[in-house]
Design a protein around this motif. Structure first.
Motif: not given
Length: 197
Positions: A165, A181-187, A189-190
């Motif tokens: 990746y 950073h990706l996890l921050k965006d994901w959380s 959205k959740q």
């Protein structure tokens, strides 16, 4: 001599639980002390025990300190000793500190360990021993000491798993930054609330 031979044979097994080693060393120590009644010592009983521990250590390949630690495990109640065997209770906390607790205190500790799904660290075991020696180890105090340990969740991601990746030039720190950073965006959205602590 027969006991010593039997114990030595048992200690040669490939897998041996800490409790089995503990009782084997204790049995061997008692047999050596009985076999070698020494009268040439100024403090006979203390000197004899010291001499016997050295004998067990020399013949086992474990250090004198380690042999003493194993023997101390025999002072634990069966439920705590089982936890040492199952690796749910650390060898050092048990062998250096917890063996000093009274039977009642050990029963209390085991109950709290089961209820709270915790195990004492070396520091906590030291505190428990100190409170026990002071005669102040109540269930409330025990729970308070055990509650100080915060469970830290640990997740390990292998670089080999992440390699496909990320560009080969990325450092582990750069990978971590991207993942967070990706996890921050994901959380977000959740709708997962942020932990303010």
């Amino acid at each position: 001599a027969a006991i010593i031979l039997m114990v030595d044979a048992n200690l040669q097994r490939e897998t041996i639980l800490p409790s089995e080693r503990a009782f084997a060393y204790k049995m061997k120590l008692d047999a050596i002390k009985h076999q070698g009644e020494r009268t040439d010592l100024t403090s006979a009983q203390l000197g004899q025990k010291s001499w016997a521990v050295n004998q067990v250590a020399e013949q086992s390949g474990d250090s004198r300190v380690q042999v003493q630690r194993y023997i101390r495990l025999t002072h634990l109640i069966p439920a705590l000793l089982d936890r040492v065997d199952e690796k749910k209770l650390g060898f050092i906390p048990a062998a250096d500190y917890l063996y000093k607790l009274t039977e009642k205190e050990q029963v209390m500790l085991e109950m709290v360990m089961v209820q709270e799904q915790v195990s004492p660290s070396v520091d906590q075991a030291q505190q428990l021993k100190r409170m026990s020696e002071a005669g102040e180890l109540t269930e409330a105090v025990l729970r308070q000491i055990m509650a100080k340990k915060t469970k830290e969740k640990k997740v390990v991601l292998k670089e080999t798993s992440l390699g496909e990746y990320f560009p080969p030039s990325y450092t582990p720190k750069q990978m971590e930054d991207v993942i967070l950073h990706l996890l921050k965006d994901w959380s977000a959205k959740q709708g997962i609330p942020k932990d303010e602590t």
